[in-house]
Design a protein around this motif. Structure first.
Motif, PDB file in Angstrom:
ATOM      1  N   LEU A  93     -30.293  84.433 -14.391  1.00  5.59           N
ATOM      2  CA  LEU A  93     -31.448  83.580 -14.126  1.00  5.59           C
ATOM      3  C   LEU A  93     -31.260  82.777 -12.848  1.00  5.59           C
ATOM      4  N   TYR A  97     -33.386  82.995  -9.438  1.00  7.99           N
ATOM      5  CA  TYR A  97     -34.009  81.770  -8.933  1.00  7.99           C
ATOM      6  C   TYR A  97     -33.802  81.659  -7.421  1.00  7.99           C
ATOM      7  N   TYR A 131     -40.339  79.187 -13.013  1.00  3.05           N
ATOM      8  CA  TYR A 131     -39.050  79.213 -13.715  1.00  3.05           C
ATOM      9  C   TYR A 131     -39.126  78.384 -14.989  1.00  3.05           C
ATOM     10  N   HIS A 135     -38.361  79.567 -18.704  1.00  4.53           N
ATOM     11  CA  HIS A 135     -36.996  79.316 -19.145  1.00  4.53           C
ATOM     12  C   HIS A 135     -36.684  77.850 -19.429  1.00  4.53           C
ATOM     13  N   VAL A 138     -35.132  73.286 -15.267  1.00  2.00           N
ATOM     14  CA  VAL A 138     -34.270  73.918 -14.273  1.00  2.00           C
ATOM     15  C   VAL A 138     -32.853  73.348 -14.343  1.00  2.00           C
TER      16      VAL A 138
END
Length: 700
Positions: A93, A97, A131, A135, A138
Motif C-alpha cells: 500500500l 501510495y 487512499y 484504506h 494515512v
C-alpha cells in the motif's frame, strides 16, 4: 596576510597534524586486529549479522583509511547497537501510495513554483482522499520495529562513511574536529526511518548548489543559503502529518512535500549533514498550555557555538520560543556509563536519554524551590515537576526532576522556563503511579510562586456557569469574523431575482452555533450569501440550517441543496451534514476562487464570484429560525453529551456526570481557589484545566 585567514590556516594545520599523529598511533595500537571493547561487544550483539559489520572493518584496513576505520568504530559501537527502525519497505500500500505521487507529480519535477503550488496541493489531496477512502487514515498502519544491529548491511555503512568524509572535506566543514564530525555529521539516521541512502542522494543532488558557494568557509552562511535555496522550491503541506516513521527525506525532497515537525527536522538535518554542516535536533519539551512537544534544529559554527532555527524557509538563529515553553533540549552524544542510578531513573520517566538541557541558553528561566507537604516522599530520592496533560493517566505529565532534600523537605528544579503555567510536584510510588506532594502553583513572569490552596469553607463556596471544556482558539474566532456581512435570503424562484434579506450578520464573537430568530417567512428557496470574498482570507462554515423551534429545540427543514455555480454536490451536502467538526472553506488566492472541504480533500475551483449555499424545500414553507455554525472546535457545551466536572483537592474529585439541553452547565456550592477540569465522555479529546474568577473561566 589577513589575520583571521592566518588564524584559520594555523588551526587547520594543527588539526591536520593531530589527525596524522593520531592515525599513526591508531594504526600502531590496533595493527594486531585488537578491537576496542565497545566494538567487540557490538559484534557479539549482532549475532547472525556480525559478518555485515565485519565487512566494514575489513574494508578500512589500509593505513590511509585509518580515520575512516575510527569512524566505523564510532558507528558500530555508538549508533548501531541503539538504533531501531520502522519496517514498512514491504508494505504494498505504501509503495502504491508513493507511486501515485510519482505518476501524478512528474510533470512538475524541477518546475515547482508559486504558480503551480495550488495545483500540486490539489493532486496530493486527491491521492490522499482516494487512499483514505479505501484504506483508512494515512500512515496509521501498524509497522514493526527492528534493531539496526540485526539488519544493517556493511555496504550501507561503507557508503555512509565514504560520503560523510567527502562532505567533511568541503571548505566550510574542514574546521570541525573529528569528534564534532562523528557526532553531528557522520550518523546515518535520526528517528525511526529504515537505513536508506539519503546521504549519497543529497550529496549528489546538491552538487550545483555547493559549486555556487565557492570557497565559503562559514557553515552558518552555507546553512542559511541552503535553507533559502530549499525555501524557494515551494514545498507544500499535504495530509502527511502522521508520517514521521516512513516519510523519507528523499521522498519529501523529490515531491516537494512536508510532514510534521519531526519529519521536517529530520529532512533539514539530513540535507545539511550531507553537505558537511554539523547539525543537531532541538526538542521543545513541553509547551505548558498544551503539553505538546516540538522538534527543530541547530547548526554548529566555526567557534563551537550552536545557532537554532525552525522550519524550511527560516534562517539559523530564528527559532521562535514562546513564554509557555517549559524546557528545551539539544540532542547529545550518548556517553557510556555517564548516568548515575538516580539520573537513570529520572531520564527513564522523562524519556530524555541522549538529550542535553539548554533551557537557560535560550530563554529566561528560574530555579524554583518547592516545599513538600506529604511524608509519602520521605524515602524517595526524586520528585518530578509536572504540567497538566488530559491525555496522560491522572492528568499530569512530568517535565523535569530534582533530588529531594529530606532534611528540609523540599526540592529544587533548575532552569524552568514556562511562565504563567500551572505546575504540580509529584513522586512515583511503588506501583509506578504519580502521587502529588505539593499544592498546584503558577510560575509567574517574575519568577514568583502563586500557590492554589483550595478553600472549602462555607463562605468560600461558589456557583459556577461553564460554557467550554477547552480554551478558545483565537485563530478560529478571527476566521469566524470574516463571515460578518454575510446574509440569509428567501425567495420563491431559484434565481433569487425577487428575494428578501432575512438577516445580515453584524457581529460574531465566538465559534459557537448561532440560532437566529426571525419573523416567520414563507418561501420555497432559502440561502446564505457569503460576504464579498477577499484575497488571502478564509470563510469557514461548519453547518447551515433553516427551520423552526419545536418543543424548545431547533428542527431544520429538509430539501434539495442548491448553490452558486461551480460548487458540486459533495460541497453542498457538507453544509448540512450535522457534523460540526467537518467544515468547508471559501477562499481566493492569486485570483482563483475555491471551495475546499479538508476532511474529504474535496475541491471546487473557479466558482462563481458571488458565493452562496441554500436549500430548495420543494414548496413554500414557513421558516422562523436560521442556523449558522462557523468552523468550530466543538469544545463548547452541547445537548445529548455526558460531562463531568472535576476539581483538585490533592486528587481529582468528581462532581458527577450530567448533560444539558442548554449551551452551558451550572454548578452550585463548589470549593474555590483551585483547579477545575471539565471532561466530555461522549466525544472529543481537547480538555484544559481552568480556575474561576469573577464569573469567568481562566484557562491554564
Amino acid at each position: 596576510m589577513n589575520f583571521s585567514k592566518s588564524i584559520n590556516s594555523i588551526v587547520a594545520l594543527r588539526n591536520s597534524l593531530v589527525y596524522i599523529i593520531t592515525s599513526i598511533l591508531f594504526v600502531f595500537l590496533f595493527s594486531c586486529n585488537q578491537l576496542p571493547n565497545e566494538v567487540e561487544e557490538s559484534l557479539k550483539l549482532a549475532g547472525n549479522n556480525r559478518d555485515e559489520l565485519q565487512k566494514v572493518l575489513d574494508h578500512y584496513q589500509k593505513p590511509e583509511d585509518s580515520l575512516k576505520l575510527r569512524a566505523a568504530y564510532f558507528l558500530i559501537s555508538e549508533q548501531v547497537p541503539y538504533g531501531v527502525f520502522t519496517d514498512s519497505r514491504n508494505d504494498q500500500l505504501l509503495n502504491d501510495y508513493f507511486n501515485a505521487f510519482e505518476d501524478s507529480l512528474a510533470v512538475y519535477f524541477c518546475k515547482e513554483s508559486d504558480k503551480n503550488i495550488e495545483e500540486r496541493k490539489d493532486i496530493i489531496n486527491s491521492i490522499i482522499k482516494k487512499y483514505q477512502l479505501n484504506h483508512g487514515k494515512v500512515f496509521r498502519n501498524k509497522w514493526s520495529l527492528k534493531r539496526d544491529i540485526h539488519h544493517i548491511t556493511g555496504a550501507f555503512l561503507i557508503e555512509n562513511i565514504d560520503y560523510a568524509f567527502k562532505a567533511w572535506d568541503l571548505p566550510w566543514a574542514k574546521h570541525y574536529s573529528f569528534d564534532e564530525f562523528c557526532n553531528y555529521i557522520l550518523p546515518y539516521r535520526e528517528g525511526k526511518h529504515y537505513p536508506n541512502s539519503w546521504r549519497k542522494y543529497f550529496f549528489e543532488e546538491f552538487m550545483g548548489f555547493r559549486d555556487s558557494l565557492g570557497q565559503e568557509r562559514d557553515p552558518l552562511v552555507a546553512a542559511e543559503k541552503l535553507k533559502k535555496y530549499l525555501g524557494n522550491m515551494k514545498f507544500i503541506s499535504g495530509g502527511l502529518y502522521d508520517a514521521p516513521e516512513c516519510l523519507l527525506s528523499s521522498v519529501m525532497y523529490k515531491y516537494k512535500i512536508t510532514g510534521n515537525c519531526v519529519s521536517i527536522s529530520t529532512f533539514i538535518q539530513e540535507v545539511l549533514r550531507a553537505q558537511g554542516i554539523a547539525t543537531v535536533e532541538v526538542l521543545v519539551n513541553k509547551f505548558g498550555h498544551t503539553a505538546k512537544d516540538h522538534v527543530s534544529n541547530g547548526v554548529l559554527d566555526n567557534n563551537g557555538s550552536w545557532h537554532y532555527f525552525d522550519g524550511i524557509p527560516s534562517a539559523p538563529g530564528s527559532l521562535n520560543i514562546k513564554d509557555e515553553v517549559t524546557k528545551l533540549y539539544r540532542k547529545k552524544p550518548i556517553v557510556r556509563n555517564e548516568l548515575t542510578q538516580t539520573k537513570g531513573e529520572a531520564f527513564n520517566h522523562l524519556n530524555l536519554f541522549g538529550w542535553e538541557d539548554i533551557t537557560k541558553d535560550l530563554i529566561d528561566c528560574y530555579d524554583i524551590s518547592i516545599n513538600l507537604k506529604d511524608l509519602y516522599c520521605k524515602n524517595l530520592p526524586i520528585a518530578y515537576l509536572c504540567i497538566f496533560d488530559n491525555l496522560s493517566h491522572g492528568g499530569w505529565v512530568p517535565i523535569d526532576w530534582g533530588e529531594i532534600d529530606k532534611d528540609l523537605r523540599k526540592v529544587t528544579f533548575k532552569d524552568i522556563g514556562g511562565k504563567e503555567v500551572v505546575y504540580l510536584v509529584m513522586v512515583y510510588d511503588e506501583f509506578n503511579n504519580l502521587k502529588p506532594v505539593s499544592s498546584p502553583f503558577v510560575l509567574k513572569n517574575d519568577g514568583a510562586i502563586d500557590y492554589l490552596n483550595i478553600k472549602r469553607g462555607v463562605d468560600d463556596r461558589r456557583e459556577m456557569i461553564i460554557d467550554r471544556k477547552f480554551s478558545p482558539k483565537q485563530h478560529l474566532n478571527k476566521i469566524a469574523k470574516n463571515l460578518i456581512e454575510g446574509r440569509f435570503e428567501g425567495a420563491n424562484s431559484p434565481d433569487f431575482k425577487k428575494r428578501e434579506v432575512l438577516y445580515t450578520l453584524k457581529n460574531i464573537t465566538d465559534v459557537n452555533s448561532k440560532l437566529i430568530e426571525i419573523e416567520p417567512k414563507n418561501y420555497q428557496y432559502y440561502r446564505f450569501v457569503f460576504p464579498k470574498i477577499k484575497d488571502s482570507l478564509y470563510y469557514d462554515i461548519a453547518e447551515l440550517g433553516f427551520g423552526n423551534l419545536t418543543s424548545n429545540s431547533f428542527r431544520k427543514e429538509n430539501g434539495d441543496y442548491i448553490s452558486s455555480k461551480g460548487i458540486n454536490a459533495t460541497i453542498q451536502n457538507s453544509y448540512f451534514d450535522d457534523d460540526l467538526l467537518s467544515y468547508t472553506t471559501i477562499y481566493r488566492k492569486e485570483g482563483v476562487l475555491k471551495a475546499y472541504m479538508p476532511s474529504l480533500k474535496e475541491v471546487c475551483v473557479d466558482i462563481d464570484k458571488e458565493v452562496w449555499i441554500g436549500i430548495d424545500l420543494g414548496s413554500s414553507k414557513s421558516i422562523s429560525q436560521l442556523y449558522l455554525c462557523p468552523r468550530t472546535d466543538k469544545n463548547s457545551i452541547y445537548p445529548k453529551m455526558d460531562y463531568e466536572l472535576l476539581y483538585w483537592d490533592n486528587r481529582w474529585v468528581s462532581t458527577g456526570i450530567r448533560n444539558t439541553n442548554q449551551g452551558y452547565l451550572k454548578y452550585d456550592d463548589l470549593p474555590s481557589n483551585t483547579l477545575y477540569w471539565l471532561r466530555n465522555y461522549t466525544e472529543g479529546k481537547e480538555e484544559r484545566i481552568f480556575t474561576y474568577e469573577d464569573g469567568k473561566q481562566i484557562w491554564w
